[in-house]
Every structure is written in C-alpha cells, then in structure tokens.
Design a protein around this motif. Sequence first.
Motif, PDB file in Angstrom:
ATOM      1  N   THR A   1      -5.405   5.077  -1.506  1.00 48.66           N
ATOM      2  CA  THR A   1      -4.235   4.461  -0.862  1.00 48.66           C
ATOM      3  C   THR A   1      -3.619   5.338   0.014  1.00 48.66           C
TER       4      THR A   1
ATOM      5  N   ASP B   1      -8.963  -5.109  -4.641  1.00 48.06           N
ATOM      6  CA  ASP B   1      -8.010  -4.992  -3.587  1.00 48.06           C
ATOM      7  C   ASP B   1      -8.450  -5.891  -2.645  1.00 48.06           C
TER       8      ASP B   1
ATOM      9  N   ASN C   1      -7.815  -5.997   0.388  1.00 53.45           N
ATOM     10  CA  ASN C   1      -8.052  -5.293   1.732  1.00 53.45           C
ATOM     11  C   ASN C   1      -9.577  -4.923   1.948  1.00 53.45           C
TER      12      ASN C   1
ATOM     13  N   GLY D   1       0.497  -1.315   0.097  1.00 54.21           N
ATOM     14  CA  GLY D   1       0.073  -0.020   0.104  1.00 54.21           C
ATOM     15  C   GLY D   1       0.900   1.409  -0.076  1.00 54.21           C
TER      16      GLY D   1
ATOM     17  N   GLN E   1      -7.244   6.436  -7.189  1.00 52.00           N
ATOM     18  CA  GLN E   1      -6.534   5.347  -6.513  1.00 52.00           C
ATOM     19  C   GLN E   1      -5.569   5.942  -5.607  1.00 52.00           C
TER      20      GLN E   1
ATOM     21  N   GLY F   1       0.026  -5.212  -3.268  1.00 54.78           N
ATOM     22  CA  GLY F   1      -1.163  -4.794  -2.448  1.00 54.78           C
ATOM     23  C   GLY F   1      -1.568  -3.312  -2.750  1.00 54.78           C
ATOM     24  N   ILE F   2      -2.702  -2.957  -3.079  1.00 53.25           N
ATOM     25  CA  ILE F   2      -3.102  -1.696  -3.539  1.00 53.25           C
ATOM     26  C   ILE F   2      -3.337  -0.908  -2.131  1.00 53.25           C
ATOM     27  N   THR F   3      -3.588  -1.351  -1.109  1.00 53.65           N
ATOM     28  CA  THR F   3      -3.862  -0.601  -0.031  1.00 53.65           C
ATOM     29  C   THR F   3      -2.959  -1.416   1.125  1.00 53.65           C
TER      30      THR F   3
ATOM     31  N   VAL G   1     -10.607  -0.372  -8.978  1.00 55.41           N
ATOM     32  CA  VAL G   1      -9.697  -0.627  -7.932  1.00 55.41           C
ATOM     33  C   VAL G   1     -10.121  -1.251  -6.681  1.00 55.41           C
TER      34      VAL G   1
END
Length: 565
Positions: free
Chosen positions: A399, A429, A431, A314, A395, A329-331, A425
């Motif tokens: 994040t 993700d 998360n 993230g 995005q 990981g996007i976040t 997004v």
Amino acid sequence: MTVGVVILVHTALDRAEQVIRHWVAGGCPVVVHVDKGVGDRTYQAFVGNLTDLENVRFSTRHRCEWGMWGLVAATQDASEMMLRAFPKVRHVYLASGSCLPLRPVKELRRYLDSRPRTDFIESATTSEVPWTVGGLDRERFTLRFPFSWRKRRFLFDAYVNFQRRIRFKRRIPDGIVPHMGSQWWCLTRQTLSAILQDPARKTYDAYFRRVWIPDESYFQTLVRLYSPNIESRSLTLSKFDFQGKPHIFYDDHLQLLRRSDCFVARKIWPHANRLYQTFLNDEVSPMKGTEPNPGKIDRIFSKAVDRRTRGRPGLYMQSRFPNRYRENGITSSPYSVFQGFSELFENYEPWLAKASGARVHGHLFDPNRVMFDGGQTHFQGALSDSASLRDYNPQMFLTNLIWNTRGERQGFQFGPMDTQPIRDVIARDHNATLAIISGAWAVTLFRSNRDFADLRQEAARLQIIENEHLNLLRSPDTKARVRIWTMADFIESPMEVLQMVVDEMSGKSGPHLTEAPRMHDLQGFGQFLQNLKNQGMHPYLMGDFPVDRNASFKAPTKRKPYLVR
C-alpha cells in the motif's frame, strides 16, 4: 410583537453573557436557565453581571443531564416565565449558551413577523428519521430509562436488556404519536402556552420523564396536538457526526457559517474569538434577507463524515487504521502483477517499461531482497529493499508503494518462488490486475544447473504453491481482475497477450507491437517435463506441452484467456 429567547446555560458563562447582551440589544427579552451543576458563587456572579439589563430573567434551576428529564423541566419553567413576564412576546426561540446568532437580530424578528402563526420545530416520526444512534428508535418510547446513559452506562444497558427479556412495553398516552427532532425550536405563544397549560400535562410529563432523550421528543410530539402550521425544521444550524455527537464550530468555519444563511448556530467553541467578534457585530455581519438554507453546506459535512469514517483510498494512518475488510480500498491506484513473464522472456521488465511508459519492477517479494525498478536499494517514500522490513508487514509495504507513486502505473513480478502472504491481499484488491502464465516457473528450473532429484522436489513444491494461488484467484471473494494462460496456450500467440498487457499498463489502445522481448530458448523443455513425469512428478499447470518443441503442437482443445471476476 417581538421574539423572546430562552437560553439554557451550563458552561462558558462569559460567552453566554456576550450573547445575552446581543439578544437584548436587538430588542429581544431573554429568560436564562443556568444548570444547577454550576456552583452558587459562579451563578451569583453571572447574575450580578447582567443586573443592568431590564429584559433578562432567571428561571428556577434544574440539574440538566444529557438524555434526562432535567432539560425538559428547565425549558418548561423558563418558557412559562417568558410567557408570564413578557406578554408582548409572540415567538419563543429556544437556544443554548453555546449558540451564536449568525444574522442580525432584527432580521430574525422581521422573518418571524412575516410568519406570525408558524411554528419552527423539527418533528418527525421514528420511522422517518435517519439520525437515531444506538439502536433505540421506537424503543425509547416503549421502555423505561431511569438511569443516565453517560454516568451509569452499565445499569442503563442492563435495564434495557432486562426489559427486552421480559418483553416489557410502556403504554403510550392516548391521543399522541411519538415524534422526534432537534431540541432547538421556535414556537408561537399560542402553541407553546397550549402545551404548557394542557389539562393532561401531568400525564404527558410522567410518561416522557422516563423516555430516553426526552428533550428531542417532548415538544416535538405535543406540538402536533395544537399547532395549525408547522414547518418541520429548526432555524438553528446544528450538525452531528456519525456517532450522534454535535460538530463544534471553530474560527476557521467562519465562511462556512456565513454560507448557511441560518439565524443561529450551535455548537460554538468558547475560544472562537473571531466568530464571536464577527457575528455579534451587526455592522460586520451584513443583512442578507435570504431564506436559511443549511443544505448548502450539507455536502461539505457529508464529505467530512465520509473522510472520517472511510478515509482516503489506500491511505493508512495512525489516526485511522481500519480493521481488515473495512478499508476504503486496500491500495490507492490500479497496478499490475505479472506471473511467469520474466521467467519466459529475457529483459522483460525494461521492455515493458519502454513499451507502456509505466514503472515495472522485478520480484518485489523475492525472499532475498526487494527488486525495485533498476535495482534501486531505496524507492519513493523511503522504502528499503530489505526483505526483513518488507516481510514485517507485506500489505503495508504494497500500500505504501502504490500510495507513494500515485499518478504512475506500477507493475511487478510475482511467482511461487516469492514470499506468499501477500497473495491474499492482492486477490481481494480491486485495484490489482493479474496476468498469469501458469507453469512458467518450470523454465527457471529447466535453465538451472542443479541435480535432477532436487529439481523434481522443487518442481513439486512450486506447483503446489501456484495451484493454491490459482484456486484463491478463482474464489468468488476475489476482487482483483485476473487473466490466466497455461504456458502451452501462451506460446501459441504471445504477441496478442503482450499487446493486451501493454494497452492495459498504458491505459490506452496503442499501435500494434512491432517487437517483443526475446523468449528464452525452450529447446528440450518438453523433454524436461517428460522427465519429471517419468520420475513420478506430474507437471500439469503448463498445459499440453509436446515433448519435441519442433513438432507440430496442437492442444486438444484450444483454451482462450479467461477472466476471473
């Protein structure tokens, strides 16, 4: 008997002089090869500085270019001089000018004296090594490589592709099996002399002259013909990154190098004064008497490579901004997204924040402004409520929000009335956890004071948007955790769903809810939906909602909440 050191020098000659004097002071004769690329005046000055040392010799100079034959030729000539000039040498240790002894020389001599017939050289077949970089493992022995990979990259690649196209393959000399390994070895006189005096040496030299990076395969292959006892490891600590480039050791690696218990390390930064002062002083560098164990620091290097290639989950930085689908990981932390809850309940956000102890925002992606918790205009990490700033890169907005609030669970509202680019997004993700009451957006239209013709048109638009979103969430590519209820199913047992939401937000199973947020008055909502149908717009995402809310409501088939991926 003693140990002789062959040193290949091409730069930082002042540091090489320090190391040479250290080896000689420890009782080791030294043969030095200086790259022919070094200017004559610099070379002569270097030789002159070492004339006071009797046990130092200088071998014939070759131009040493990475990946080319010159490095092997330089090693051959220097090794032959070592064996000829110093007959008492039993082991020959190959090092570079950027190598630094980490332990007292007498400790290395004692270690090798206890292993008089052991050759220390990394030697493994191409199928057994994981470190080849560039796709040339077996091919480096079956193709020809007359061009420098560094200086003539275009010709190098073109010639490799040409040979592949015509299916050219070189014949490997009879009796040898190509092996690879680190070029920094320590061989016994018996093994090294057998390699250098082999009757078939001309054949082997002609073959390896066109092998790619022959310094990592010439001795590593031929040692298998003569050595009775090989330990396939190097006594020199050398680490490489994921691109095959050597790690450089600086002053702040002092304790790391000590922990390795290795005899020699490369590659040392020439200006690492603290390292040179520490390890070239036998009084400061205590004798340990332990077996070299570079594996003790492998975990640290593995973590460093992982951090460099994958980054922290993230976190996006200027120095590492990965392409899409290559993020670690996007976040950085789990968060919750609610769709339809704030439309159905009064004061849903403050109620959920109180019940779960988490941070609950409004519609962060509202077209007009970012609705932070409590109506704040700015949030942690200098995030603004400006919609235009948020929409410049949705995005990164998300994040940053999750990164800046690590350790505190975040939740926010989302729906078809919000800006939609972020939904893709969120869907991918892992998360994200989404709780969706489909069709609840119609409650906002129902409660608004607008012309019915406008309401019908807006309802059609919002239903299309939400339907696209639901189809996206049902895609096999979706990584988020998704729960979907139709509005009709939800109002049958809202407390069960709200309990699930609170437990998930708080991260634990708490006591049963004793109060719930107040639901908007839906008297006449069923008739509102029927009116939309009568006007030609079919609202199907709400489920089977009765026209009369007070009538007995039973869906034909009761649908349970379901999880998408």
